[in-house]
Motif scaffolding. Structure first.
Motif: not given
Length: 376
Positions: A141, A143, A150, A182-184, A175, A172-173, A170
Motif C-alpha cells: 500500500y 500513500a 493510495v 490499513v490506516y492512512v 497495517w 503515512w500508511v 496522505p
C-alpha cells in the motif's frame, strides 16, 4: 502542493575540493569513508564517492555510553541507488524484497534483498510517501501525497491493481497486525482513512489532530498512535471502535512514531526541536525527552529492544548544518544518546530487515537506500 526539502549551504572546503587535481580529489573524498562517531570511535562505512559525503559529530558522550557504543552502533555495508527522493521503505514478510517510495520519480523501487539491486520499478501516484505491506505479503500500500490516493500493488505481478481515493495529502500508511485494516494519515485533512484489506475501499474516516503523519500500531493491533505534526501531539486510537481515546502532548512537530514490543513505551521524533519524546503508554504522558539533532524522522528498534535508531534528516548532534546524514543511537534503558553513524545524504525513514540483523534507511538527498548491519 508543497515540499519537505530544505536548502542547505555547501561549505567552502567542498567547493575548493573541486579545484584540486583528480588524484588528490579522489584521495580527499576517500577519507570520508571513515565516520568518526561520538566519543572518537571510528567505523568503516561503504560511502559513495560524493563531495557532500556525510560526517558524524565528535560531541562528547558519557563514559558508560562510550563503553556500549562500539557494540551497539550500526555499520554501513552499502548504498543502493533507487529513484529520486525516496521516502518510506518496507520489507516483504519473507525478507526477499523491500519496497521504496520515490517521491521525486512517482515510482516504487523493488529491491532484491539478496543482490542489493533494484529488481523492478513500479509507476504509482504523485509524490509517493508511505509504504506498508500486509502480513501475508500479497499487497503493498503506497500513500501518494500529491494525488491524495493510495496505490495498491500486487506484489506477485508488481503492478498497481487498484487506486483508492483517501483524504487530502496522505503521508503515512500502516497495517494493523491481526486486523484486516490499513490506516492512512491525511496530513491535509487532519484525519485517518481506514482501508479494508478485504474490499480495498475506505470504510471509515477518523478525525485526529492537525496534520497527522506517522502511524504505529501496538503488536496486538488494537491500539494505534498517530503523530500530529501541527498539534505537537499524539492521538491514541482504539482500533475496534475507531475512536480517539486520548491525546498526548509531545515535542515540536512530531513526525515518526515507534512502539516497544511490550507496548509499555512509545517514541515520537520531533522535527523542529530535534528531540525524541519518550511516552509511558500506561500513564500516557511523556517521561523523557532526548536531544538527537536536526530534523529527526524515522525510527527503528534493535532486535533486543535495548536500542532505538533515529534518522536525522538535518544533521547529527553538534554538526554544522550542511553536514548531514547521521543515524542516531539511543539507549532505551537510560533514555540517552550513545552514538551516531553516517548514512546517505538526508536520511528520512527506516525499516529493520532480515532476522533483525540489518536495516534499510532511505536517503532523500542522495536518492539511495543505505544498508546497515545492526550489532548484536
Amino acid at each position: 502542493m508543497f515540499s519537505d526539502r530544505k536548502p542547505h549551504r555547501v561549505p567552502n572546503s567542498l567547493l575548493s575540493l573541486a579545484a584540486q587535481p583528480p588524484f588528490q580529489r579522489v584521495a580527499a573524498m576517500a577519507t570520508s569513508v571513515l565516520c568518526v562517531a561520538a566519543g572518537g570511535l571510528a567505523v568503516a562505512g561503504v560511502i559513495a564517492v560524493n563531495t557532500a559525503a556525510p560526517r558524524c559529530s565528535t560531541a562528547p558522550i558519557s563514559a558508560a555510553a562510550q563503553a556500549t557504543t562500539a557494540t551497539r552502533r550500526p555499520v554501513v555495508l552499502a548504498h543502493i541507488p533507487v529513484g529520486l527522493n525516496p521516502r518510506g521503505v518496507a520489507f516483504t514478510p519473507d525478507w526477499r524484497s523491500a519496497y521504496v517510495a520515490n517521491s521525486g520519480s512517482n515510482t516504487v523501487s523493488v529491491i532484491d534483498v539478496r543482490t542489493r539491486t533494484v529488481a523492478a520499478t513500479i509507476p504509482v501516484g504523485r509524490f509517493p510517501y508511505g509504504v506498508a505491506i500486509g502480513e501475508d505479503g500479497s499487497f503493498a500500500y503506497i500513500a501518494n501525497r500529491d494525488s491524495s490516493n493510495v496505490s495498491i500493488v500486487d506484489t506477485a505481478s508488481r503492478r498497481v491493481v487498484k487506486t483508492v481515493t483517501v483524504g487530502l495529502n496522505p503521508r503515512w500508511v500502516a497495517w494493523a497486525p491481526g486486523e484486516p485494516l490499513v490506516y492512512v494519515s491525511n496530513t491535509g485533512a487532519d484525519s485517518i482513512s481506514v482501508i479494508s484489506t478485504a474490499s480495498h475501499s475506505v470504510t471509515a474516516t477518523i478525525p485526529v489532530g492537525l496534520a497527522p503523519r506517522g502511524v504505529e500500531f501496538t503488536g496486538t493491533g488494537r491500539t494505534a498512535y498517530v503523530a500530529n505534526s501541527n498539534s505537537d501531539s499524539v492521538s491514541v486510537l482504539d482500533v475496534p471502535t475507531g475512536t480517539v481515546t486520548d491525546t498526548i502532548t509531545v515535542g515540536d512537530e512530531p513526525r515518526g512514531v515507534l512502539i516497544s514490543t511490550d507496548e509499555r513505551t512509545a517514541y515520537t521524533s520531533n522535527t523542529i526541536d530535534g528531540t525524541v519524546s519518550v511516552i509511558d503508554t500506561g500513564r500516557r504522558l511523556v517521561v523523557a525527552t532526548i536531544t538527537v539533532g536536526q530534523n529527526p524522522r524515522g525510527m527503528a528498534f534493535a532486535e533486543d529492544g535495548r536500542t532505538v535508531f533515529v534518522a536525522n534528516s538535518g544533521s547529527g548532534r553538534g554538526i554544522r548544518p550542511w553536514l548531514k546524514s547521521c543515524v542516531m543511537t539511543i539507549d532505551t534503558a537510560t533514555n540517552t544518546f550513545i552514538g551516531q553513524t553516517a548514512a546517505g545524504n538526508d536520511p528520512r525513514w527506516m525499516a529493520r530487515g532480515p532476522g533483525g540483523k540489518y536495516m534499510y534507511v532511505s536517503n532523500t538527498g542522495s536518492s539511495s537506500v543505505s544498508l546497515l548491519a545492526l550489532a548484536h
